[in-house]
Design a protein around this motif. Structure first.
Motif, PDB file in Angstrom:
ATOM      1  N   LEU A 148       3.281  13.774  73.687  1.00  0.00           N
ATOM      2  CA  LEU A 148       3.536  12.837  74.725  1.00  0.00           C
ATOM      3  C   LEU A 148       3.841  11.547  73.975  1.00  0.00           C
ATOM      4  CD1 LEU A 148       0.492  13.628  77.190  1.00  0.00           C
ATOM      5  CD2 LEU A 148       3.182  14.053  77.535  1.00  0.00           C
ATOM      6  N   GLU A 149       3.018  11.287  72.714  1.00  0.00           N
ATOM      7  CA  GLU A 149       3.041   9.976  72.029  1.00  0.00           C
ATOM      8  C   GLU A 149       4.666   9.983  71.335  1.00  0.00           C
ATOM      9  OE1 GLU A 149       2.147   6.413  71.394  1.00  0.00           O
ATOM     10  OE2 GLU A 149       0.581   7.742  71.656  1.00  0.00           O
ATOM     11  N   VAL A 150       5.044  11.060  70.854  1.00  0.00           N
ATOM     12  CA  VAL A 150       6.535  10.973  70.580  1.00  0.00           C
ATOM     13  C   VAL A 150       7.478  10.903  71.537  1.00  0.00           C
ATOM     14  CG1 VAL A 150       8.268  12.287  68.961  1.00  0.00           C
ATOM     15  CG2 VAL A 150       5.640  12.405  68.438  1.00  0.00           C
ATOM     16  N   LEU A 151       7.210  11.649  72.543  1.00  0.00           N
ATOM     17  CA  LEU A 151       8.280  11.443  73.749  1.00  0.00           C
ATOM     18  C   LEU A 151       8.494   9.749  74.105  1.00  0.00           C
ATOM     19  CD1 LEU A 151      10.279  12.398  75.908  1.00  0.00           C
ATOM     20  CD2 LEU A 151       8.144  12.942  77.187  1.00  0.00           C
ATOM     21  N   ARG A 152       7.308   9.297  74.224  1.00  0.00           N
ATOM     22  CA  ARG A 152       7.240   7.885  74.376  1.00  0.00           C
ATOM     23  C   ARG A 152       7.990   6.978  73.547  1.00  0.00           C
ATOM     24  NH1 ARG A 152       1.420   8.668  74.795  1.00  0.00           N
ATOM     25  NH2 ARG A 152       0.741   9.534  76.670  1.00  0.00           N
ATOM     26  N   HIS A 153       7.992   7.288  72.358  1.00  0.00           N
ATOM     27  CA  HIS A 153       9.014   6.675  71.498  1.00  0.00           C
ATOM     28  C   HIS A 153      10.267   7.375  71.122  1.00  0.00           C
ATOM     29  CE1 HIS A 153       5.767   3.834  69.989  1.00  0.00           C
ATOM     30  NE2 HIS A 153       4.853   4.856  70.464  1.00  0.00           N
ATOM     31  N   THR A 154      10.901   7.940  71.968  1.00  0.00           N
ATOM     32  CA  THR A 154      12.118   8.347  71.686  1.00  0.00           C
ATOM     33  C   THR A 154      13.163   7.259  71.423  1.00  0.00           C
ATOM     34  OG1 THR A 154      11.626  10.358  73.245  1.00  0.00           O
ATOM     35  CG2 THR A 154      14.070   9.637  72.964  1.00  0.00           C
ATOM     36  N   ALA A 155      12.999   6.130  71.852  1.00  0.00           N
ATOM     37  CA  ALA A 155      13.962   4.968  71.414  1.00  0.00           C
ATOM     38  C   ALA A 155      13.905   4.770  70.044  1.00  0.00           C
ATOM     39  CB  ALA A 155      13.721   3.812  72.372  1.00  0.00           C
ATOM     40  N   ASP A 156      12.838   4.904  69.505  1.00  0.00           N
ATOM     41  CA  ASP A 156      12.515   4.793  68.102  1.00  0.00           C
ATOM     42  C   ASP A 156      13.536   5.676  67.171  1.00  0.00           C
ATOM     43  OD1 ASP A 156      10.904   2.408  68.047  1.00  0.00           O
ATOM     44  OD2 ASP A 156       9.143   3.687  68.203  1.00  0.00           O
ATOM     45  N   LEU A 157      13.368   6.906  67.851  1.00  0.00           N
ATOM     46  CA  LEU A 157      14.085   7.683  67.170  1.00  0.00           C
ATOM     47  C   LEU A 157      15.842   7.568  67.323  1.00  0.00           C
ATOM     48  CD1 LEU A 157      12.263  11.300  68.215  1.00  0.00           C
ATOM     49  CD2 LEU A 157      11.863   9.536  66.113  1.00  0.00           C
ATOM     50  N   ALA A 158      16.007   7.129  68.630  1.00  0.00           N
ATOM     51  CA  ALA A 158      17.596   6.925  68.788  1.00  0.00           C
ATOM     52  C   ALA A 158      17.997   5.611  67.941  1.00  0.00           C
ATOM     53  CB  ALA A 158      17.539   6.416  70.451  1.00  0.00           C
ATOM     54  N   ALA A 159      17.075   4.927  67.650  1.00  0.00           N
ATOM     55  CA  ALA A 159      17.470   3.830  66.409  1.00  0.00           C
ATOM     56  C   ALA A 159      17.725   4.347  65.058  1.00  0.00           C
ATOM     57  CB  ALA A 159      16.462   2.816  66.614  1.00  0.00           C
ATOM     58  N   LEU A 160      17.411   5.481  64.850  1.00  0.00           N
ATOM     59  CA  LEU A 160      17.677   5.868  63.304  1.00  0.00           C
ATOM     60  C   LEU A 160      19.073   6.076  62.889  1.00  0.00           C
ATOM     61  CD1 LEU A 160      14.676   8.250  63.162  1.00  0.00           C
ATOM     62  CD2 LEU A 160      14.704   5.893  62.323  1.00  0.00           C
TER      63      LEU A 160
END
Length: 297
Positions: free
Chosen positions: A210-222
């Motif tokens: 759940l925590e990682v899902l909430r931070h999908t935007a951080d992954l999309a910025a890689l």
């Protein structure tokens, strides 16, 4: 609000990005998949599943021959090849333009599938076989970089921890995916054919996922397109206290959040519903125009 716009994924001459998110259908050539609705051990059943997925709007078809978790039968490399390679070859012959993904952690299986011209190697177990990324490069295929928390293939998480800070798991995912994506580039795979997948549930508790899902935007910025494989997973089931057969709505809710936060590809059992959700989210974001906009004009 500024929304992330990750770079495009390009496979078989087709481009997927915020304006055209991709749905990856799942065809499991297994008798023991965790979701009974996607068990296609019989070849005719698998063929029907692929045809239906394309009719419902799938852009990619991900074919696997081994159950991900530790439950179920042991499958050696020869058996995995027997399950997936003839089917991939049929799919390529029958649907020459279909984008085919092979879900395997074994380089030998990927080599055996060379004749089917697979477009993507979905390495769900984070480089457990270090030769696999090089085989993908040799085949001219794309490659999925995943995060499994250091666990070997078919290992369910037990007493997993990344640290006391809830964001420690996000930091580990980001670090691992960046390192894996750069290694894939060094192996000869262009960045537009590299997907990064946080691989929810693999090496993670429900709270981690759940925590990682909430931070999908951080992954999309890689700098790489993001794959989210959310469909009917245990983090959905545990959040709602539901078995796999009743996890559709929870999966679609997670899909909508990931799409809003910049994921590009969505691996799904329920293709038609997922297609409609990601297209609607793309329209709400302003990336995709409505098919019709006549009301009030």
């Amino acid at each position: 609000m500024a929304l992330p716009a990750p770079p495009p994924l390009v496979l078989r001459g087709r481009t997927f990005d915020a304006t055209r998110p991709a749905v990856m259908a799942i065809v499991n050539r297994t008798p023991d998949s965790f979701f009974a609705g996607n068990r296609h051990a019989q070849l005719d059943s698998a063929k029907r599943a692929l045809d239906e997925a394309l009719d419902f709007g799938a852009d990619l078809v991900d074919v696997g021959g081994v159950r991900a978790g530790q439950e179920g039968e042991q499958v050696d490399e020869a058996e995995e090849i027997r399950r997936v390679v003839p089917f991939l070859e049929w799919a390529r012959d029958t649907h020459p333009d279909v984008i085919l993904s092979l879900d395997t952690w074994r380089s030998g299986v990927a080599r055996a599938a060379a004749g089917s011209e697979v477009d993507l190697i979905n390495d769900t177990w984070a480089g457990a076989d270090p030769a696999l990324v090089h085989v993908a490069a040799d085949l001219g295929a794309g490659y999925v970089v995943s995060h499994a928390g250091g666990l070997p293939p078919r290992t369910d998480p037990v007493d997993v921890t990344y640290g006391d800070d809830p964001l420690d798991v996000v930091r580990d995912v980001v670090t691992t995916l960046v390192r894996g994506a750069r290694a894939a580039e060094l192996s000869g795979i262009p960045p537009e054919r590299i997907l990064i997948d946080p691989t929810l549930d693999f090496g993670k508790t429900t709270q981690h996922s759940l925590e990682v899902l909430r931070h999908t935007a951080d992954l999309a910025a890689l700098g790489y397109p993001v794959l989210q494989a959310l469909s009917r997973k245990d983090f959905v089931g545990e959040s709602l206290d539901l078995p796999p057969e009743e996890r559709l709505e929870g999966s679609l809710a997670a899909t909508a959040v990931a799409a809003w936060l910049g994921a590009t590809v969505f691996r799904a059992h329920d293709v038609r519903a997922t297609r409609r959700v990601v297209d609607m989210v793309a329209t709400i974001r302003g990336d995709r125009p409505p098919v019709h906009a006549k009301r009030g004009t």
